[in-house]
Design a protein around this motif. Structure first.
Motif, PDB file in Angstrom:
ATOM      1  N   SER A 285       0.837  -1.202   0.000  1.00 29.18           N
ATOM      2  CA  SER A 285       0.000   0.000   0.000  1.00 29.18           C
ATOM      3  C   SER A 285       0.870   1.248   0.000  1.00 29.18           C
ATOM      4  N   ARG A 286       0.281   2.392  -0.316  1.00 34.21           N
ATOM      5  CA  ARG A 286       1.028   3.653  -0.394  1.00 34.21           C
ATOM      6  C   ARG A 286       0.450   4.631   0.627  1.00 34.21           C
ATOM      7  N   VAL A 287       1.303   5.081   1.538  1.00 33.31           N
ATOM      8  CA  VAL A 287       0.893   5.936   2.655  1.00 33.31           C
ATOM      9  C   VAL A 287       1.628   7.264   2.560  1.00 33.31           C
ATOM     10  N   LEU A 288       0.881   8.352   2.675  1.00 34.71           N
ATOM     11  CA  LEU A 288       1.455   9.690   2.656  1.00 34.71           C
ATOM     12  C   LEU A 288       1.301  10.309   4.042  1.00 34.71           C
ATOM     13  N   LEU A 289       2.428  10.687   4.642  1.00 29.64           N
ATOM     14  CA  LEU A 289       2.424  11.328   5.951  1.00 29.64           C
ATOM     15  C   LEU A 289       2.621  12.831   5.781  1.00 29.64           C
ATOM     16  N   LEU A 290       1.750  13.635   6.404  1.00 25.67           N
ATOM     17  CA  LEU A 290       1.930  15.076   6.454  1.00 25.67           C
ATOM     18  C   LEU A 290       2.419  15.396   7.858  1.00 25.67           C
ATOM     19  N   VAL A 291       3.663  15.813   7.972  1.00 21.17           N
ATOM     20  CA  VAL A 291       4.342  15.821   9.267  1.00 21.17           C
ATOM     21  C   VAL A 291       4.753  17.227   9.674  1.00 21.17           C
ATOM     22  N   GLY A 292       4.297  17.649  10.856  1.00 20.23           N
ATOM     23  CA  GLY A 292       4.718  18.921  11.418  1.00 20.23           C
ATOM     24  C   GLY A 292       5.832  18.723  12.419  1.00 20.23           C
ATOM     25  N   SER A 293       6.107  19.765  13.189  1.00 18.94           N
ATOM     26  CA  SER A 293       7.179  19.697  14.180  1.00 18.94           C
ATOM     27  C   SER A 293       6.648  19.132  15.487  1.00 18.94           C
TER      28      SER A 293
ATOM     29  N   VAL B 153      -3.815   8.920   3.720  1.00 20.78           N
ATOM     30  CA  VAL B 153      -3.134  10.169   4.081  1.00 20.78           C
ATOM     31  C   VAL B 153      -3.216  10.315   5.595  1.00 20.78           C
ATOM     32  N   VAL B 154      -2.091  10.537   6.241  1.00 21.24           N
ATOM     33  CA  VAL B 154      -2.039  10.693   7.698  1.00 21.24           C
ATOM     34  C   VAL B 154      -1.668  12.135   8.028  1.00 21.24           C
ATOM     35  N   ASP B 155      -2.572  12.795   8.737  1.00 20.48           N
ATOM     36  CA  ASP B 155      -2.381  14.200   9.110  1.00 20.48           C
ATOM     37  C   ASP B 155      -1.709  14.296  10.475  1.00 20.48           C
ATOM     38  N   GLY B 156      -0.424  14.630  10.469  1.00 22.51           N
ATOM     39  CA  GLY B 156       0.325  14.836  11.702  1.00 22.51           C
ATOM     40  C   GLY B 156       0.950  16.210  11.723  1.00 22.51           C
ATOM     41  N   ILE B 157       0.235  17.218  11.256  1.00 25.34           N
ATOM     42  CA  ILE B 157       0.812  18.561  11.101  1.00 25.34           C
ATOM     43  C   ILE B 157       0.876  19.310  12.424  1.00 25.34           C
ATOM     44  N   THR B 158      -0.282  19.460  13.114  1.00 24.50           N
ATOM     45  CA  THR B 158      -0.248  20.267  14.339  1.00 24.50           C
ATOM     46  C   THR B 158      -0.777  19.540  15.571  1.00 24.50           C
ATOM     47  N   GLY B 159      -1.871  18.788  15.470  1.00 22.06           N
ATOM     48  CA  GLY B 159      -2.403  18.123  16.648  1.00 22.06           C
ATOM     49  C   GLY B 159      -2.977  19.098  17.663  1.00 22.06           C
ATOM     50  N   ILE B 160      -2.931  18.740  18.970  1.00 23.08           N
ATOM     51  CA  ILE B 160      -3.614  19.519  19.997  1.00 23.08           C
ATOM     52  C   ILE B 160      -2.909  20.832  20.310  1.00 23.08           C
TER      53      ILE B 160
ATOM     54  N   ALA C  42       4.700  -1.449   3.519  1.00 24.98           N
ATOM     55  CA  ALA C  42       4.003  -0.317   2.899  1.00 24.98           C
ATOM     56  C   ALA C  42       5.022   0.661   2.336  1.00 24.98           C
ATOM     57  N   GLY C  43       4.652   1.321   1.253  1.00 24.94           N
ATOM     58  CA  GLY C  43       5.482   2.392   0.724  1.00 24.94           C
ATOM     59  C   GLY C  43       5.096   3.693   1.418  1.00 24.94           C
ATOM     60  N   VAL C  44       5.973   4.220   2.258  1.00 22.13           N
ATOM     61  CA  VAL C  44       5.631   5.363   3.103  1.00 22.13           C
ATOM     62  C   VAL C  44       6.474   6.570   2.706  1.00 22.13           C
ATOM     63  N   ARG C  45       5.795   7.671   2.468  1.00 24.56           N
ATOM     64  CA  ARG C  45       6.477   8.919   2.139  1.00 24.56           C
ATOM     65  C   ARG C  45       6.004   9.997   3.100  1.00 24.56           C
ATOM     66  N   ALA C  46       6.938  10.721   3.692  1.00 26.96           N
ATOM     67  CA  ALA C  46       6.619  11.785   4.639  1.00 26.96           C
ATOM     68  C   ALA C  46       6.973  13.139   4.040  1.00 26.96           C
TER      69      ALA C  46
END
Length: 481
Positions: free
Chosen positions: A51-59, A118-125, A78-82
């Motif tokens: 599978s192909r997973v796209l990570l959107l990564v913040g600080s 698509v995994v949203d890890g940009i800002t969180g709480i 899985a093919g993972v790209r951040a």
């Protein structure tokens, strides 16, 4: 019962727990739970391997959780790209773990091709005030396809503590949150961005305060609160609810409020008002009186307001009910006609049940302000009127004057936005008051059963208020099933 805590209290609990466990343990627990949910979502449409997973990564730690989870997925084939929104601030350990597992890291989106998740890890709480322009553009491009979007801890751009959405924000199909729920995951408009919720236990429970900021009842909680008559009960011991509702112009409001009350657990319903003929024709078991509410006979609680109109007789009925020494629920026209000082001066409990427009009028605010900041509005109303307030809407909130947690109702359907449904809710909740429930419990249980009845009667199709009233017994049985 679901509990939600503010960001400050969550942070304090995390610090206390981190002082007792090995360094990095919390992030490993969070990442492992996140990877499990990612895997479940991928398997629904295929499998993890290939599978192909796209990570959107913040600080920060939110980005670290995302990167470590991506590493776990990469190790499973899985093919993972951040895509890093701030490459120089990305979590170094998470970044190294992803690269070591065969994942790719970049600072720009580029041509993403086909993506399965698509995994949203940009800002969180920790985010405030909506997505920044660059992050908004990244999210828009990354989510333009049909891949499901999974948010990490909280959809980026929404307010964790209030449920507000003050700018562009991620709309997720699901959200994985860690340790405990956050208020924004349960309150609209932010809750609309969260999708299905998954709570990952990271061991935070013992460090959290006993009293949460927000709570949501579940079946077992409602079942424990519902009034059940004993073998020695009669109609008066079970409670009698009075209904002062309806007018020559709106007789149906009286009928619907009585319908809700008859199904709400009290032993009898007294009706006082000009809709007596319409009520007795539909519900002959109702005790009717055409005059003032105070002359109708003894009751254990009153419901006043639905369909009263704006006549002098209506204003007199509201004042008459507010002068009683029993719990009173005020709804609809009663909210316009009531005297605020009379409400605040009452020694018996008062429950106010406004929708957003009525709440705005009571607060002297704009409706849009109430809808955008529902949690603040319901708290302010409860404090200002020294009452229990049930704020109706896409997420119904119940607040009590004082420091008790606000309750959010998890049941309902968009089809419930129909004429007369609020009249049914008022009668149902008033009946629970008459049966002896605390006002906060009566409002919470009433909203829960009302929403459950609407789901049953609608089943994905349009529903009328009378259908909701007739489905209350089935919803009641569901809670005990």
């Amino acid at each position: 019962m679901r509990h939600a805590y503010s960001v400050d209290r969550v942070r304090a609990a995390e610090r206390a727990l981190m002082a007792r466990v090995p360094e990095g343990a919390l992030m490993r627990r969070a990442a492992a739970g996140l990877a499990v949910v990612c895997g479940d979502l991928l398997r629904r449409n295929g499998r993890v391997y290939g599978s192909r997973v796209l990570l959107l990564v913040g600080s920060g730690d939110n980005g670290g959780d995302t990167l470590y989870a991506g590493a776990a997925l990469a190790r499973r084939g899985a093919g993972v790209r951040a895509v890093l929104t701030a490459p120089d601030k990305a979590h170094p350990g998470g970044r190294a773990a992803l690269l070591a597992a065969g994942g790719r890291v970049t600072g720009a989106l580029g041509d993403i091709g086909t993506v399965d998740l698509v995994v949203d890890g940009i800002t969180g709480i920790g985010g405030r005030g909506g997505l920044r322009p660059d992050a908004e553009r990244l999210v828009r491009e990354a989510t333009a396809g049909r891949a499901p979007v999974l948010a990490v801890d909280l959809p980026s751009g929404v307010e964790a503590d209030t449920g507000q959405v003050l700018g562009p924000a991620v709309r997720a199909d699901a959200t994985v949150t860690f340790g405990t729920y956050k208020p924004g995951l349960l309150i609209d408009p932010a809750a609309e961005h969260a999708g299905a919720l998954h709570l990952v236990d990271i061991g935070l429970g013992p460090e959290l305060p006993e009293r949460p900021d927000l709570e949501a009842l579940q079946y077992a909680d409602v079942a424990a609160l519902l009034p059940v008559p004993s073998g020695e009960s009669d109609k008066y011991r079970r409670g009698v609810v009075g209904v002062a509702a309806g007018s020559e112009r709106y007789p149906g409001a009286a009928v619907l409020a009585v319908a809700g009350a008859l199904h709400g657990g009290a032993g009898a319903v007294r009706y006082a008002g000009p809709g007596a003929d319409a009520v007795i024709a539909r519900f002959p078991e109702t005790l009717v009186h055409p005059g003032r509410p105070s002359e109708a006979g003894r009751v254990q609680a009153w419901v006043v307001g639905p369909g009263l109109g704006d006549s002098s007789a209506s204003a007199t009925a509201v004042a008459d009910v507010l002068a009683s020494d029993v719990p009173v629920l005020v709804d609809a026209d009663g909210l316009r006609l009531m005297d605020a000082d009379a409400v605040r001066a009452r020694t018996a409990p008062t429950v106010l049940t406004p929708h957003a427009g009525e709440a705005a009028a009571l607060l002297g605010a704009a409706r849009a302000e109430v809808e955008a900041g529902r949690l603040g509005a319901v708290r302010e109303l409860a404090a200002r009127y020294r009452a229990t307030v049930l704020l109706k809407g896409s997420t119904t909130l119940v607040a009590q004057d004082g420091d008790a947690p606000v309750r959010v109702n998890p049941t309902g359907t968009s089809w419930l936005a129909t004429a007369g449904s609020g009249d049914v809710l008022s009668g149902l909740t008033g009946s629970l008051l008459a049966a002896g429930l605390d006002p906060r419990d009566a409002a919470s249980v009433g909203a829960y059963l009302h929403g459950l009845a609407a789901r049953r009667s609608s089943d994905g199709a349009p529903v009328a208020a009378r259908d909701v009233a007739e489905a209350i017994p089935a919803a009641w049985r569901d809670v005990y099933a």
